[in-house]
Design a protein around this motif. Structure first.
Motif, PDB file in Angstrom:
ATOM      1  N   ARG A 169       0.120  -2.460  12.346  1.00  0.00           N
ATOM      2  CA  ARG A 169      -0.972  -2.894  11.479  1.00  0.00           C
ATOM      3  C   ARG A 169      -0.814  -2.341  10.076  1.00  0.00           C
ATOM      4  O   ARG A 169       0.126  -1.616   9.767  1.00  0.00           O
ATOM      5  N   GLY A 170      -1.783  -2.686   9.228  1.00  0.00           N
ATOM      6  CA  GLY A 170      -1.765  -2.241   7.846  1.00  0.00           C
ATOM      7  C   GLY A 170      -2.086  -0.774   7.710  1.00  0.00           C
ATOM      8  O   GLY A 170      -2.261  -0.048   8.684  1.00  0.00           O
ATOM      9  N   GLY A 196      -1.578   4.639 -11.000  1.00  0.00           N
ATOM     10  CA  GLY A 196      -2.358   3.922  -9.992  1.00  0.00           C
ATOM     11  C   GLY A 196      -2.000   2.462  -9.823  1.00  0.00           C
ATOM     12  O   GLY A 196      -2.304   1.866  -8.802  1.00  0.00           O
ATOM     13  N   GLN A 254       4.172   1.933  -4.767  1.00  0.00           N
ATOM     14  CA  GLN A 254       4.175   3.204  -4.072  1.00  0.00           C
ATOM     15  C   GLN A 254       5.472   3.361  -3.288  1.00  0.00           C
ATOM     16  O   GLN A 254       6.048   2.396  -2.792  1.00  0.00           O
ATOM     17  N   PHE A 266       7.251   5.518  -0.186  1.00  0.00           N
ATOM     18  CA  PHE A 266       6.780   6.180   1.022  1.00  0.00           C
ATOM     19  C   PHE A 266       7.797   7.134   1.625  1.00  0.00           C
ATOM     20  O   PHE A 266       9.017   6.919   1.534  1.00  0.00           O
ATOM     21  N   GLN A 274       2.284  -6.742  -4.652  1.00  0.00           N
ATOM     22  CA  GLN A 274       3.586  -6.300  -4.172  1.00  0.00           C
ATOM     23  C   GLN A 274       3.756  -6.677  -2.705  1.00  0.00           C
ATOM     24  O   GLN A 274       2.782  -6.815  -1.976  1.00  0.00           O
ATOM     25  N   TYR A 285       5.990  -5.365   0.733  1.00  0.00           N
ATOM     26  CA  TYR A 285       6.780  -4.306   1.332  1.00  0.00           C
ATOM     27  C   TYR A 285       7.245  -4.754   2.714  1.00  0.00           C
ATOM     28  O   TYR A 285       6.593  -5.554   3.380  1.00  0.00           O
ATOM     29  N   PRO A 308       7.060   2.048   4.597  1.00  0.00           N
ATOM     30  CA  PRO A 308       7.287   0.748   3.936  1.00  0.00           C
ATOM     31  C   PRO A 308       8.215   0.902   2.734  1.00  0.00           C
ATOM     32  O   PRO A 308       8.193   1.925   2.049  1.00  0.00           O
ATOM     33  N   LEU A 336       9.441  -1.134  -0.806  1.00  0.00           N
ATOM     34  CA  LEU A 336       9.072  -2.194  -1.738  1.00  0.00           C
ATOM     35  C   LEU A 336      10.144  -3.284  -1.789  1.00  0.00           C
ATOM     36  O   LEU A 336      11.336  -2.991  -1.929  1.00  0.00           O
ATOM     37  N   LEU A 346       4.033  -6.189   4.548  1.00  0.00           N
ATOM     38  CA  LEU A 346       2.742  -5.798   3.991  1.00  0.00           C
ATOM     39  C   LEU A 346       2.644  -6.262   2.550  1.00  0.00           C
ATOM     40  O   LEU A 346       3.561  -6.036   1.757  1.00  0.00           O
ATOM     41  N   VAL A 403      -3.152  -4.751  -6.747  1.00  0.00           N
ATOM     42  CA  VAL A 403      -3.740  -3.783  -7.677  1.00  0.00           C
ATOM     43  C   VAL A 403      -4.903  -4.461  -8.386  1.00  0.00           C
ATOM     44  O   VAL A 403      -4.776  -5.581  -8.898  1.00  0.00           O
ATOM     45  N   GLN A 449      -6.772   0.446  -8.734  1.00  0.00           N
ATOM     46  CA  GLN A 449      -7.208   0.399  -7.341  1.00  0.00           C
ATOM     47  C   GLN A 449      -6.180  -0.387  -6.539  1.00  0.00           C
ATOM     48  O   GLN A 449      -5.920  -1.561  -6.817  1.00  0.00           O
ATOM     49  N   PHE A 450      -5.633   0.290  -5.545  1.00  0.00           N
ATOM     50  CA  PHE A 450      -4.497  -0.228  -4.785  1.00  0.00           C
ATOM     51  C   PHE A 450      -4.975  -0.578  -3.387  1.00  0.00           C
ATOM     52  O   PHE A 450      -5.544   0.257  -2.703  1.00  0.00           O
ATOM     53  N   PHE A 494      -3.846  -2.397   0.405  1.00  0.00           N
ATOM     54  CA  PHE A 494      -2.832  -2.970   1.284  1.00  0.00           C
ATOM     55  C   PHE A 494      -3.440  -4.050   2.160  1.00  0.00           C
ATOM     56  O   PHE A 494      -4.616  -3.982   2.541  1.00  0.00           O
ATOM     57  N   GLY A 495      -2.619  -5.049   2.487  1.00  0.00           N
ATOM     58  CA  GLY A 495      -3.033  -6.101   3.389  1.00  0.00           C
ATOM     59  C   GLY A 495      -2.986  -5.650   4.841  1.00  0.00           C
ATOM     60  O   GLY A 495      -2.569  -4.529   5.149  1.00  0.00           O
ATOM     61  N   THR A 496      -3.396  -6.539   5.718  1.00  0.00           N
ATOM     62  CA  THR A 496      -3.522  -6.230   7.146  1.00  0.00           C
ATOM     63  C   THR A 496      -2.192  -6.242   7.883  1.00  0.00           C
ATOM     64  O   THR A 496      -2.107  -5.779   9.005  1.00  0.00           O
ATOM     65  N   GLY A 497      -1.145  -6.796   7.252  1.00  0.00           N
ATOM     66  CA  GLY A 497       0.189  -6.744   7.840  1.00  0.00           C
ATOM     67  C   GLY A 497       0.541  -7.958   8.686  1.00  0.00           C
ATOM     68  O   GLY A 497      -0.308  -8.536   9.362  1.00  0.00           O
TER      69      GLY A 497
END
Lengths: 112, 110
Positions: free
Chosen positions: A42-43, A97, A101, A103, B33, B35, B43, B45, B88, B92, B97-98, B100-103
């Motif tokens: 999942r996310g 921001g 990103q 990881f 973006q 990933y 993840p 990019l 994913l 922004v 404010q960043f 992420f999606g649910t995948g």
């Protein structure tokens, strides 16, 4: 080049025990730092982010806390782990921001 | 509720097939973006899109940002087993404010 290190890779802890996960970044200064938790397949759920030393923002109320004692060090902690704290924890950094990103390889935390 | 919804959540296809993954929102993003994440890793990019209607290609992967900057798609041509992973999207908003999606979990069967 910038690198991010996260450890340990795997951790098995009993319920009620403390936790400390560490993340360090090299090759950059004053990064934004993030802690995420991810359920299988999942996310990502944002837990904490930091824009500077000692500056921590929490996104969800929980049993966990974060600290940034040095510019490129981010620590995720708990005084007493719960079963629900099990999961895959990811640390990330970005230059600001609105930038991508980057990881670490994550920590698989299992609570018994 | 998630700000960015991805569909499908799971996808299993045969090698050589084409597929499209969608990332949708009712909010406008300044950039988006994509990933890819492999099991047990963080993840990585793939691409960033910043202009409404923008299309970027990365070998067999084509990324498009919606005209209104509220959605995006990822199209893979002739999928290979090496494409297997969790995809994913991340947007922004408001400058910093960043989200992420649910995948989307993709499995390509040899």
């Amino acid at each position: 080049s910038q690198t991010i290190h996260q450890w340990p890779a795997t951790l098995v802890q009993p319920v009620g025990s403390p936790l400390s996960l560490e993340c360090t970044v090299e090759g950059t200064s004053n990064p934004n730092l993030y802690w995420y938790r991810q359920a299988a397949g999942r996310g990502l759920q944002l837990l904490f982010y930091s824009v500077g030393i000692g500056q921590i923002s929490s996104e969800v109320p929980q049993n966990l806390s974060a600290s940034r004692p040095q510019d490129r060090q981010f620590i995720l902690s708990s005084k007493k782990l719960l079963l629900s704290d099990s999961g895959f924890y990811l640390c990330a950094w970005s230059s600001s921001g609105n930038q991508p990103q980057h990881f670490g390889d994550g920590t698989r935390l299992s609570i018994l | 509720t998630q700000l960015l919804e991805q569909s499908p959540q799971f996808l299993s296809i045969q090698e050589g097939e084409n597929l499209t993954v969608y990332c949708n929102s009712s909010s406008v993003f300044s950039s988006l973006q994509w990933y890819r994440q492999e099991p047990g890793e963080g993840p990585v990019l793939l691409v960033t899109v910043v202009t409404g209607g923008e299309v970027k290609k990365l070998k067999r992967l084509t990324f498009q940002f919606g005209d209104a900057r509220k959605d995006s798609s990822l199209h893979i041509t002739a999928a290979q087993p090496g494409d297997t992973g969790l995809y994913l999207c991340a947007g922004v908003r408001n400058g910093n404010q960043f989200y992420f999606g649910t995948g989307t979990s993709l499995t390509v069967i040899p």
